[in-house]
Design a protein around this motif. Structure first.
Motif, mmCIF file in Angstrom:
data_model
loop_
_atom_site.group_PDB
_atom_site.id
_atom_site.type_symbol
_atom_site.label_atom_id
_atom_site.label_comp_id
_atom_site.label_asym_id
_atom_site.label_seq_id
_atom_site.Cartn_x
_atom_site.Cartn_y
_atom_site.Cartn_z
ATOM 1 N N TYR A 235 0.823 -1.216 0.000
ATOM 2 C CA TYR A 235 0.000 0.000 0.000
ATOM 3 C C TYR A 235 0.857 1.266 0.000
ATOM 4 N N ASP B 5 -3.180 -3.743 12.642
ATOM 5 C CA ASP B 5 -3.621 -2.465 12.074
ATOM 6 C C ASP B 5 -3.992 -2.649 10.609
ATOM 7 N N ASP B 6 -4.973 -1.911 10.168
ATOM 8 C CA ASP B 6 -5.379 -1.943 8.757
ATOM 9 C C ASP B 6 -4.201 -1.450 7.915
ATOM 10 N N ARG C 298 -3.979 -0.414 4.868
ATOM 11 C CA ARG C 298 -4.272 0.792 4.077
ATOM 12 C C ARG C 298 -4.164 2.045 4.938
ATOM 13 N N LEU C 299 -4.759 1.971 6.133
ATOM 14 C CA LEU C 299 -4.688 3.126 7.042
ATOM 15 C C LEU C 299 -3.251 3.359 7.508
ATOM 16 N N SER C 300 -2.533 2.281 7.757
ATOM 17 C CA SER C 300 -1.126 2.410 8.161
ATOM 18 C C SER C 300 -0.315 3.068 7.054
ATOM 19 N N LYS D 200 -1.420 5.113 4.731
ATOM 20 C CA LYS D 200 -1.802 6.530 4.664
ATOM 21 C C LYS D 200 -1.135 7.325 5.786
ATOM 22 N N ARG D 201 -1.060 6.721 6.976
ATOM 23 C CA ARG D 201 -0.391 7.395 8.097
ATOM 24 C C ARG D 201 1.087 7.590 7.780
#
Length: 150
Positions: free
Chosen positions: A42, A131-132, A134-136, A138-139
């Motif tokens: 990702y 943790d997701d 995708r969200l990781s 983005k972070r």
């Protein structure tokens, strides 16, 4: 050390309570785990490029999962069992003294790693395996973007 039956330990003095446990634990990968590959995929899809499985500070015996060397960001994807996730870690019922000490040592080393890298000017990002990805990603991308603008 006295010999222990094959059913209770794989070999005398081993940390494993059985040969099956030993084989299972030895099969765990040091790098390229599923959570790590997902986060890397990702992050890459967001257009970011990084180095994999590298020592951020060559003289420091610590290896990060993703490294953005120019802007000094080190990312670690931590497994819930091996790093003692507060939400998911459950100590094993057998050989619990060994595993309690082992996981505690891992957590202490993680804190020491974070402090040593920060002293060298690095930003440390920790991601749990649960943790997701995708969200990781983005972070991580947000942290990279802020560091590039600074």
């Amino acid at each position: 050390m006295p010999q222990v039956s094959a059913g209770s330990r794989s070999k005398a003095g081993s940390w494993a309570t059985s040969s099956a446990t030993r084989a299972s634990m030895q099969a765990n990968r040091r790098r390229d785990t599923k959570p790590e590959l997902a986060v890397r995929s990702y992050v890459h899809a967001l257009g970011l490029r990084y180095r994999v499985d590298v020592r951020p500070v060559p003289s420091l015996r610590r290896t990060a999962d993703l490294v953005f060397a120019r802007i000094k960001i080190a990312v670690f994807v931590d497994g819930c069992f091996w790093h003692g996730c507060p939400a998911h870690y459950k100590p094993p019922a057998s050989n619990s003294d060994y595993w309690t000490a082992k996981i505690s040592g891992n957590r202490n080393r993680d804190c020491e790693t974070d402090n040593l890298l920060r002293q060298e000017g690095w930003t440390v990002v920790r991601v749990w395996e649960h943790d997701d990805p995708r969200l990781s990603a983005k972070r991580i991308a947000g942290i990279v973007e802020r560091k590039r603008r600074a």
